[in-house]
Design a protein around this motif. Sequence first.
Motif, PDB file in Angstrom:
ATOM      1  N   VAL A  79       0.834  -1.200   0.000  1.00  0.00           N
ATOM      2  CA  VAL A  79       0.000   0.000   0.000  1.00  0.00           C
ATOM      3  C   VAL A  79       0.871   1.253   0.000  1.00  0.00           C
ATOM      4  O   VAL A  79       1.977   1.268   0.547  1.00  0.00           O
ATOM      5  CB  VAL A  79      -0.960   0.035   1.217  1.00  0.00           C
ATOM      6  N   ASN A  80       0.356   2.294  -0.626  1.00  0.00           N
ATOM      7  CA  ASN A  80       0.964   3.614  -0.590  1.00  0.00           C
ATOM      8  C   ASN A  80       0.501   4.290   0.695  1.00  0.00           C
ATOM      9  O   ASN A  80      -0.690   4.566   0.871  1.00  0.00           O
ATOM     10  CB  ASN A  80       0.514   4.415  -1.817  1.00  0.00           C
ATOM     11  N   LEU A  81       1.414   4.550   1.625  1.00  0.00           N
ATOM     12  CA  LEU A  81       1.046   5.065   2.944  1.00  0.00           C
ATOM     13  C   LEU A  81       0.360   6.423   2.874  1.00  0.00           C
ATOM     14  O   LEU A  81      -0.448   6.758   3.744  1.00  0.00           O
ATOM     15  CB  LEU A  81       2.288   5.154   3.828  1.00  0.00           C
ATOM     16  N   SER A  82       0.655   7.202   1.835  1.00  0.00           N
ATOM     17  CA  SER A  82       0.036   8.520   1.729  1.00  0.00           C
ATOM     18  C   SER A  82      -1.449   8.434   1.379  1.00  0.00           C
ATOM     19  O   SER A  82      -2.161   9.430   1.467  1.00  0.00           O
ATOM     20  CB  SER A  82       0.767   9.368   0.681  1.00  0.00           C
ATOM     21  N   TRP A  83      -1.908   7.240   0.977  1.00  0.00           N
ATOM     22  CA  TRP A  83      -3.319   7.055   0.635  1.00  0.00           C
ATOM     23  C   TRP A  83      -4.135   6.483   1.794  1.00  0.00           C
ATOM     24  O   TRP A  83      -5.348   6.336   1.680  1.00  0.00           O
ATOM     25  CB  TRP A  83      -3.450   6.132  -0.579  1.00  0.00           C
ATOM     26  N   VAL A  84      -3.494   6.156   2.904  1.00  0.00           N
ATOM     27  CA  VAL A  84      -4.218   5.563   4.035  1.00  0.00           C
ATOM     28  C   VAL A  84      -5.144   6.599   4.656  1.00  0.00           C
ATOM     29  O   VAL A  84      -4.724   7.691   5.034  1.00  0.00           O
ATOM     30  CB  VAL A  84      -3.229   5.030   5.087  1.00  0.00           C
ATOM     31  N   GLU A  85      -6.419   6.224   4.770  1.00  0.00           N
ATOM     32  CA  GLU A  85      -7.441   7.148   5.302  1.00  0.00           C
ATOM     33  C   GLU A  85      -7.922   6.731   6.686  1.00  0.00           C
ATOM     34  O   GLU A  85      -8.204   7.580   7.538  1.00  0.00           O
ATOM     35  CB  GLU A  85      -8.629   7.204   4.335  1.00  0.00           C
ATOM     36  N   ALA A  86      -8.027   5.420   6.939  1.00  0.00           N
ATOM     37  CA  ALA A  86      -8.517   4.941   8.232  1.00  0.00           C
ATOM     38  C   ALA A  86      -7.948   3.555   8.508  1.00  0.00           C
ATOM     39  O   ALA A  86      -7.639   2.796   7.579  1.00  0.00           O
ATOM     40  CB  ALA A  86     -10.044   4.898   8.246  1.00  0.00           C
ATOM     41  N   ILE A  87      -7.820   3.246   9.802  1.00  0.00           N
ATOM     42  CA  ILE A  87      -7.285   1.958  10.244  1.00  0.00           C
ATOM     43  C   ILE A  87      -8.163   1.447  11.377  1.00  0.00           C
ATOM     44  O   ILE A  87      -8.546   2.216  12.264  1.00  0.00           O
ATOM     45  CB  ILE A  87      -5.837   2.091  10.750  1.00  0.00           C
ATOM     46  N   GLU A  88      -8.479   0.158  11.362  1.00  0.00           N
ATOM     47  CA  GLU A  88      -9.272  -0.418  12.440  1.00  0.00           C
ATOM     48  C   GLU A  88      -8.773  -1.826  12.762  1.00  0.00           C
ATOM     49  O   GLU A  88      -8.185  -2.498  11.903  1.00  0.00           O
ATOM     50  CB  GLU A  88     -10.747  -0.460  12.049  1.00  0.00           C
TER      51      GLU A  88
END
Length: 240
Positions: free
Chosen positions: A198-207
């Motif tokens: 994954v491209n870390l700059s595209w991460v929006e939410a984590i659960e």
Amino acid sequence: MKALIIDDERLARKELTNLLKDYGQIDIVGEAANADEALEMVNKLNPDLLFLDIQMPGKTGFELLEMLDNVPQVIFTTAYDEFALKAFEVNALDYLLKPIQIERLNESINKLLAKHQSANPSGRNPDKKLTLEDQVFVKDGDKCWFVSLSNIRLFESDGNYIKVYFDNNRPMIHKSLNALDEKLDSRHFFRASRKHIVNLSWVEAIEPWFNGGLMVRLRGGDKVEVSRRQAAKFKEMMSL
């Protein structure tokens, strides 16, 4: 700015070299007559720009670009105008029809310099990791793209291929995820599992997810599971 001329016609290479003498910003560091020669020279000389013929004996210009991990700026040069639409579809910097007119060459160089100054790229190194500022060439069937890595949100393994997620496109490239992972800068790209990067700059939410893993949602709605093995490292990188 280091440039490489790639054309199977010696006279065409000589003509372009003569035309470029008036542009002090362009330093022609080499010439190649085919894709195999060009590949070796690109890896050795690290040019910022390719003047690239499309139709050559053996591999085409497009096939050369497929072999490059980090793709310089490209100005296509060819006598066959039926390739013009395809060249623009891949988002090349420009397309020059032979015989090259000085006015069109001047337009291309001005466009190149404007883009170069705004990006201010550092010198390329074949051993350096690929960052968000780099671009790659992606080809799937008859469709081709130049894509900035900043726009690629996800790589997904699918057998011997990788699915590349950018915009609304999902082209497949013939490469292993392990080989790609070695080329990407880990500050920007994360190996979430054996199937995903994954491209870390595209991460929006984590659960939290099952068995100690995580579920990551990217901008645009894609969801990627981070394996339990990688979850702790991911939390540390994202400062969770």
